[in-house]
Write an enzyme that holds these catalytic residues in place. Structure first.
Site, PDB file in Angstrom:
ATOM      1  N   ARG A   1      -2.996  16.379   4.505  1.00  0.00           N
ATOM      2  CA  ARG A   1      -3.728  15.156   4.869  1.00  0.00           C
ATOM      3  C   ARG A   1      -3.049  14.578   6.100  1.00  0.00           C
ATOM      4  O   ARG A   1      -1.835  14.707   6.272  1.00  0.00           O
ATOM      5  CB  ARG A   1      -3.703  14.145   3.721  1.00  0.00           C
ATOM      6  CG  ARG A   1      -4.299  12.792   4.100  1.00  0.00           C
ATOM      7  CD  ARG A   1      -4.347  11.807   2.935  1.00  0.00           C
ATOM      8  NE  ARG A   1      -4.901  10.527   3.406  1.00  0.00           N
ATOM      9  CZ  ARG A   1      -4.163   9.482   3.751  1.00  0.00           C
ATOM     10  NH1 ARG A   1      -2.830   9.561   3.661  1.00  0.00           N
ATOM     11  NH2 ARG A   1      -4.720   8.376   4.199  1.00  0.00           N
TER      12      ARG A   1
ATOM     13  N   HIS B   1       0.860  -1.189   0.000  1.00  0.00           N
ATOM     14  CA  HIS B   1       0.000   0.000   0.000  1.00  0.00           C
ATOM     15  C   HIS B   1       0.895   1.238   0.000  1.00  0.00           C
ATOM     16  O   HIS B   1       2.116   1.133   0.156  1.00  0.00           O
ATOM     17  CB  HIS B   1      -0.964  -0.016   1.192  1.00  0.00           C
ATOM     18  CG  HIS B   1      -0.306  -0.128   2.523  1.00  0.00           C
ATOM     19  ND1 HIS B   1       0.233  -1.320   3.010  1.00  0.00           N
ATOM     20  CD2 HIS B   1      -0.073   0.789   3.488  1.00  0.00           C
ATOM     21  CE1 HIS B   1       0.732  -1.118   4.210  1.00  0.00           C
ATOM     22  NE2 HIS B   1       0.573   0.141   4.523  1.00  0.00           N
TER      23      HIS B   1
HETATM   24  O1  LIG Z   1      -1.280   7.585   5.625  1.00  0.00           O
HETATM   25  C1  LIG Z   1      -1.769   6.528   5.175  1.00  0.00           C
HETATM   26  O2  LIG Z   1      -2.928   6.449   4.749  1.00  0.00           O
HETATM   27  C2  LIG Z   1      -0.920   5.254   5.156  1.00  0.00           C
HETATM   28  C3  LIG Z   1       0.327   5.376   5.991  1.00  0.00           C
HETATM   29  C4  LIG Z   1       1.035   4.041   6.085  1.00  0.00           C
HETATM   30  O3  LIG Z   1       0.831   3.134   5.308  1.00  0.00           O
HETATM   31  C5  LIG Z   1       2.014   3.828   7.168  1.00  0.00           C
HETATM   32  O4  LIG Z   1       2.325   4.815   7.899  1.00  0.00           O
HETATM   33  O5  LIG Z   1       2.492   2.646   7.282  1.00  0.00           O
HETATM   34 FE   LIG Z   2       1.713   1.243   5.987  1.00  0.00          FE
END
Ligand SMILES: O=C(O)CCC(=O)C(=O)O
Ligand SMILES: [Fe+2]
Ligand SMILES: C=C1C[C@]23C[C@@]1(O)CC[C@H]2[C@]1(C)CCC[C@@](C)(C(=O)O)[C@H]1[C@@H]3C(=O)O
Length: 402
Positions: A331, A321
């Site tokens: 954000r 992701h």
């Molecule tokens: O900020 C997000 O939506 C994802 C952040 C993420 O995947 C993480 O910090 O491991």
């Molecule tokens: Fe993550």
């Protein structure tokens, strides 16, 4: 070192390059003699979001390769199961069986689902978001009081300048540990690093992390049930957890199609419980493409991490992701990373290992995997695979040095 030279160096280090990169004096190693001046200066550029977020001429270190950059059109949506966790654990057996099935199916495919009716107080959640806004809109030197030290996972980091040389994430983060066995840990850390005037941030996140730990254990019951090892197995394993709370802040970026807030990765941790604000930006890579998870104010996004993938003997997937940014508004996301106690051995229950399902990963401790990601390897989509080979190799008898 002559005082004239030292003051000249200080003024150099106070120099703010017009792109917002501050040469941070605290990172300059003052040499003992002029002779070592060049080698001894370790100067770390620092990402000053307040300056960079309005600029299109951003440093090249933030530009990601073609293959990684966000698609111009908004990614299509990934619909993940929405679990009524409160109802599930106290509701009728038929509903519980359906939830167990949905969670199992999602975890075998991409490891993502969402939970509602989670019992987290709406005011506490709103406070937690307000604390993020208040913290990250402070002047840089104040945030840097909690500056993350190289090799450590806690503290304030701004786009990891100095940690990585390229593909810098467009974000600032504040990370700290949370252990149910030490209720004062969060407040003590925040007050010790940021000062007494930030005690309220510590208190809000102490309560928030305690709620995250409670919710994590409930989710562990569901995962145990869905894997057929019983509700108690993983709950017991994580009763004494040593988790990481990470506040992500993504300033606006004037080149949002060439940069990433957080690069493609699988979480090395066990379980992530994430609350994103209403801006959107979380994307999951499944079936060959990036798909977005639409924010829901009443839901937490939950995903399986590498450590739980090993605990399930590879049955449940730790999935790729990333987080994209935009040019208009900041954000933020609140990520609670459930982690086992540092030295507990990570191994799947025997019932998940048989001739058809041999061990997928070697035994390891979370301490060794965390250390690997903080000192040796930038977590990406194959961290667990590389780490597994690395620890097996570490255990081989090393050839005698001749
Ligand atoms: O900020 C997000 O939506 C994802 C952040 C993420 O995947 C993480 O910090 O491991
Ligand atoms: Fe993550
Ligand atoms: C153990 C961890 C390492 C990272 C934070 C986390 O607590 C879980 C997610 C990891 C991370 C977000 C994965 C992408 C790369 C990374 C360097 C980042 O962009 O922040 C990772 C975190 C880290 O600080 O190493």
């Amino acid at each position: 070192l002559s005082s004239e030279l030292e003051s000249a160096l200080h003024s150099l280090c106070q120099l703010r390059i017009d792109l917002g990169f501050l040469i941070d004096p605290s990172f300059v190693v003052w040499p003992s003699t002029l002779g070592f001046l060049v080698q001894s200066i370790m100067v770390q550029p620092v990402f000053d979001a307040a300056v960079l977020s309005g600029r299109a001429d951003i440093p090249s270190q933030f530009i990601w390769p073609e293959g990684d950059s966000p698609t111009p059109d908004a990614a299509e949506e990934l619909h993940v199961p929405l679990i009524d966790i409160g109802g599930m654990l106290s509701g009728d057996p038929a509903a519980a069986a359906e939830v167990t099935r949905l969670v199992g199916e999602a975890c075998e495919r991409h490891g993502f689902f969402q939970v509602v009716n989670h019992g987290i107080d709406a005011e506490l959640l709103a406070d937690a978001h307000r604390c993020v806004d208040n913290f990250f809109t402070m002047p840089l030197p104040e945030k840097q009081r909690a500056l993350r030290h190289p090799g450590e996972s806690c503290g304030y980091a701004s786009s990891f300048t100095g940690r990585f040389a390229s593909k810098l994430p467009w974000k600032e983060t504040l990370s700290f540990r949370s252990c149910p066995s030490d209720p004062a840990l969060v407040v003590d850390y925040i007050v010790a690093t940021l000062g007494e005037d930030h005690r309220r941030l510590g208190e809000v996140y102490a309560r928030y992390c305690s709620e995250m730990s409670r919710l994590s254990l409930e989710i562990m019951e569901v995962l145990g049930e869905s894997l057929g090892v019983g509700r108690a197995h993983y709950r017991r394993f994580f009763e004494g957890n040593d988790s990481i709370m990470r506040l992500n802040y993504y300033p606006p970026c004037q080149r949002p199609l060439e940069t990433l807030g957080t690069g493609p990765h699988c979480d090395p941790t066990s379980l992530t419980i994430l609350h994103q604000d209403n801006v959107g930006g979380l994307q999951v890579h499944t079936e060959g493409r990036w798909r977005s998870i639409r924010p829901r104010a009443d839901a937490f996004v939950v995903n399986i991490g590498d450590t739980f993938m090993a605990l399930s003997n590879g049955r449940y997937k730790s999935c790729l992701h990333r987080a994209v940014v935009n040019s208009r508004v900041p954000r933020k996301s609140l990520a609670f990373f459930l982690c086992p106690e540092m030295d507990k051995v990570v191994a799947p229950p025997g019932t998940l290992v048989d001739a058809a399902n041999p061990r997928a990963y070697p035994d390891f401790t979370w301490r060794s995997l965390l250390d690997f990601t903080q000192k040796h390897y930038r977590a990406d989509m194959k961290t667990l695979e590389v780490f597994s080979s690395w620890i097996v190799q570490q255990q081989q008898p090393q050839p005698a040095r001749t």
